[in-house]
Design a protein around this motif. Structure first.
Motif, PDB file in Angstrom:
ATOM      1  N   ASP A  42     -36.255  55.923  26.802  1.00 53.74           N
ATOM      2  CA  ASP A  42     -35.195  55.156  27.453  1.00 53.74           C
ATOM      3  C   ASP A  42     -33.855  55.758  27.057  1.00 53.74           C
ATOM      4  O   ASP A  42     -33.408  55.602  25.917  1.00 53.74           O
ATOM      5  N   PRO A  43     -33.194  56.485  27.950  1.00 51.96           N
ATOM      6  CA  PRO A  43     -31.913  57.108  27.584  1.00 51.96           C
ATOM      7  C   PRO A  43     -30.809  56.107  27.327  1.00 51.96           C
ATOM      8  O   PRO A  43     -29.770  56.473  26.782  1.00 51.96           O
ATOM      9  N   ARG A  44     -30.999  54.836  27.691  1.00 53.59           N
ATOM     10  CA  ARG A  44     -29.972  53.841  27.410  1.00 53.59           C
ATOM     11  C   ARG A  44     -29.840  53.562  25.918  1.00 53.59           C
ATOM     12  O   ARG A  44     -28.852  52.988  25.476  1.00 53.59           O
ATOM     13  N   ALA A  45     -30.837  53.975  25.124  1.00 55.29           N
ATOM     14  CA  ALA A  45     -30.782  53.770  23.673  1.00 55.29           C
ATOM     15  C   ALA A  45     -30.132  54.940  22.954  1.00 55.29           C
ATOM     16  O   ALA A  45     -30.303  55.095  21.749  1.00 55.29           O
ATOM     17  N   ALA A  46     -29.388  55.775  23.683  1.00 59.39           N
ATOM     18  CA  ALA A  46     -28.742  56.934  23.062  1.00 59.39           C
ATOM     19  C   ALA A  46     -27.773  56.485  21.981  1.00 59.39           C
ATOM     20  O   ALA A  46     -27.044  55.510  22.135  1.00 59.39           O
ATOM     21  N   GLY A  47     -27.784  57.207  20.872  1.00 63.53           N
ATOM     22  CA  GLY A  47     -26.939  56.867  19.741  1.00 63.53           C
ATOM     23  C   GLY A  47     -27.588  55.928  18.756  1.00 63.53           C
ATOM     24  O   GLY A  47     -27.054  55.708  17.666  1.00 63.53           O
ATOM     25  N   GLY A  48     -28.744  55.385  19.090  1.00 62.75           N
ATOM     26  CA  GLY A  48     -29.457  54.486  18.190  1.00 62.75           C
ATOM     27  C   GLY A  48     -30.854  54.994  17.905  1.00 62.75           C
ATOM     28  O   GLY A  48     -31.182  56.158  18.120  1.00 62.75           O
ATOM     29  N   SER A  91     -30.374  59.662  17.506  1.00 63.76           N
ATOM     30  CA  SER A  91     -29.346  60.604  17.939  1.00 63.76           C
ATOM     31  C   SER A  91     -27.958  60.155  17.505  1.00 63.76           C
ATOM     32  O   SER A  91     -26.963  60.611  18.064  1.00 63.76           O
ATOM     33  N   ARG A  92     -27.899  59.286  16.514  1.00 69.36           N
ATOM     34  CA  ARG A  92     -26.605  58.770  16.057  1.00 69.36           C
ATOM     35  C   ARG A  92     -25.769  59.901  15.459  1.00 69.36           C
ATOM     36  O   ARG A  92     -26.233  60.663  14.608  1.00 69.36           O
ATOM     37  N   GLY A  93     -24.542  60.006  15.903  1.00 66.35           N
ATOM     38  CA  GLY A  93     -23.639  61.013  15.377  1.00 66.35           C
ATOM     39  C   GLY A  93     -23.841  62.406  15.931  1.00 66.35           C
ATOM     40  O   GLY A  93     -23.145  63.332  15.500  1.00 66.35           O
ATOM     41  N   LEU A 129     -32.864  64.381  26.716  1.00 58.63           N
ATOM     42  CA  LEU A 129     -31.472  64.386  27.157  1.00 58.63           C
ATOM     43  C   LEU A 129     -30.753  63.184  26.561  1.00 58.63           C
ATOM     44  O   LEU A 129     -31.126  62.033  26.809  1.00 58.63           O
ATOM     45  N   VAL A 130     -29.720  63.451  25.771  1.00 64.50           N
ATOM     46  CA  VAL A 130     -28.914  62.398  25.146  1.00 64.50           C
ATOM     47  C   VAL A 130     -27.623  62.254  25.943  1.00 64.50           C
ATOM     48  O   VAL A 130     -26.817  63.190  25.989  1.00 64.50           O
TER      49      VAL A 130
END
Length: 508
Positions: free
Chosen positions: A79-85, A139-141, A174-175
């Motif tokens: 789920d790309p909506r969870a990018a950064g987490g 993918s945080r940071g 893909l982030v």
């Protein structure tokens, strides 16, 4: 999906699912609903539905359980909506051959932050399929963009080393940007995976009724004051169960099998540094022949604790070794010896300098070694340490001391994992009778120059029958075994002092 096509009600704008006989307002649909007007061809959705209906149920599962088909890694739950987490994707094996091991080791490398490390295990169940593995990452940071995940699958049979197999694949995650809205992410990544899309624009009304069960992906969008209503309940079943799933992305990655090279038998004593110790050396032999198999051998000052060099040197005076005094005129990293394009070379990296045949070559200037070359450390004070190139080999170089420490040690610097070949060896008289040694399979070997027989060197090997070896020689995997003996002696003396000292309560 089409609007209501009843000719008696041309103003009805209710959407009708393909195959339905009535719209939501009860208007009958014409029999030509499944055909494209004017062409006689079925609609694209109807054609896709017909093809799906003709498929054999669970065909993929049947091929997987029977071991047929192409090996694939099925990735789902992204789920790309969870990018950064924190994210988790599900990995499943399909089409793996039945002759692989019951446990497959999976190695994962990626620029993403893996939560559970880089090693995972796939286990085969009693049904013949494989237990899925969850790969968690974050993918945080990290910068937005594409991140490759390198995956290796290793099948190893403990009883059949020759049956080893390896598969690889490289999926891409893909982030999206951190400031990307949910609408942009949905439009980019999720909307393209729907097989039904409904859009209401300019204050329109879109109503979707999808009874009949089954699996269906629907994308409903309402913009500019429009109203969209989605009704997936079937009034005929009296209120059955409806399963709603979050929109995620799933895909298959082909597993590419690669050839696994046959591994040679391991060396009984792997080592990159070692020493041949002569218990009773004569006038023509040294007590220690120190062996080094390094890409770059560092010569430097002897230090008992945390030395900076590999080949440790100290000054020898009239009464033997002197770990202080003139030894302090040697740098911790004094010189480098390595194999260059035209043979072995030496480079000065010290603050005190060195002399090659009485000439300073200059700092950081590699100079080829020649047979008989004299190496003096240092350039400012003569006689601290003096070495001579006594043998130039295709795979190494032998150095003898020509100062007061000539009977104490000599050095053999070899190129790691290099065969000496059958070429002629250039050696001075003092090195002519030395054994032919080389490094291969992470260990040291001896080769008989007459018969060509190769023998691995290890502490338990018998060296008496090897050419060039004396009866009193023994092999140790430490370049300076005398240091270990000194440490043991110091420990014993410290223990004796503690036992000899009376306890405090006895003195009172």
């Amino acid at each position: 999906m089409n609007r209501c096509r009843n000719p008696e009600h041309p103003h009805c704008t209710v959407w009708v699912m393909p195959g339905e006989q009535l719209c939501a307002h009860g208007h009958a649909q014409p029999a030509s609903d499944g055909a494209a007007s004017g062409s006689g061809l079925p609609a694209s959705f109807a054609a896709i539905s017909a093809l799906r209906a003709q498929r054999v149920p669970d065909a993929a599962a049947t091929r997987t359980s029977c071991g047929f088909g192409r090996p694939q890694l099925h990735i789902s739950g992204f789920d790309p909506r969870a990018a950064g987490g924190r994210q988790a994707i599900k990995l499943e094996l399909r089409g793996m051959p039945m002759d692989c091991a019951a446990e497959l080791r999976m190695l994962v490398r990626s620029g993403l932050r893996l939560r559970e490390g880089e090693s995972y295990v796939f286990q085969r169940t009693s049904r013949g399929d494989w237990r899925p593995v969850l790969l968690e990452f974050s993918s945080r940071g990290l910068e937005h963009g594409q991140y490759r995940i390198d995956i290796e699958l290793h099948s190893r049979h403990p009883s059949l080393p020759g049956a080893a197999r390896t598969w690889t694949c490289s999926p891409v995650i893909l982030v999206p940007r951190m400031d990307a809205s949910l609408g942009e992410i949905h439009q980019t990544f999720l909307a393209t995976h729907k097989n039904v899309r409904v859009t209401a624009d300019d204050a329109g009304i879109a109503r979707v009724q999808a009874p009949g069960g089954g699996s269906l992906d629907i994308d409903v969008t309402a913009r500019d004051g429009s109203i969209a209503q989605l009704d997936i309940r079937d009034p005929r079943d009296g209120g059955g169960k409806v399963d709603l799933g979050m929109s995620t992305i799933a895909w298959d990655e082909d597993l590419i099998e690669i050839d696994v090279p046959v591994q040679a038998a391991g060396h009984p004593c792997p080592a990159s540094t070692a020493c041949l110790v002569h218990a009773e050396p004569d006038s023509s032999a040294q007590r220690h022949l120190r062996l080094f198999a390094l890409d770059e051998c560092v010569l430097g000052r002897f230090e008992e604790i945390d030395p900076e060099a590999d080949l440790l040197l100290m000054h020898y005076g009239e009464h033997g070794e002197e770990r202080g005094g003139l030894t302090r005129r040697l740098s911790g990293r004094h010189a480098l010896i390595r194999q260059g394009r035209h043979g072995f070379e030496i480079e000065d990296v010290s603050r005190y300098g060195l002399l090659l045949d009485g000439v300073w070559p200059g700092k950081h200037t590699p100079t080829p070694l020649r047979l008989g070359m004299r190496i003096a450390l240092t350039a400012s004070i003569r006689g601290v340490v003096e070495l001579e190139v006594s043998a130039l080999l295709p795979h190494g170089v032998i150095l003898h001391r020509v100062d007061a420490g000539a009977q104490a040690e000599a050095f053999c610097i070899l190129a790691p994992d290099t065969d000496p070949g059958r070429r002629e060896l250039l050696a001075a008289p003092r090195a002519a009778g030395m054994p032919l040694l080389f490094h291969r399979d992470a260990g040291f070997w001896h080769r008989d120059q007459l018969t060509g027989v190769e023998t691995p060197l290890s502490p338990g090997a018998s060296l008496e029958r090897l050419s060039g070896m004396g009866r009193q020689l023994r092999f140790t995997a430490r370049p300076y075994p005398e240091l270990a003996q000194e440490m043991r002696a110091q420990t014993l003396r410290a223990g004796e002092r503690r036992r000899a000292q009376p306890a405090a309560w006895l003195g009172s």
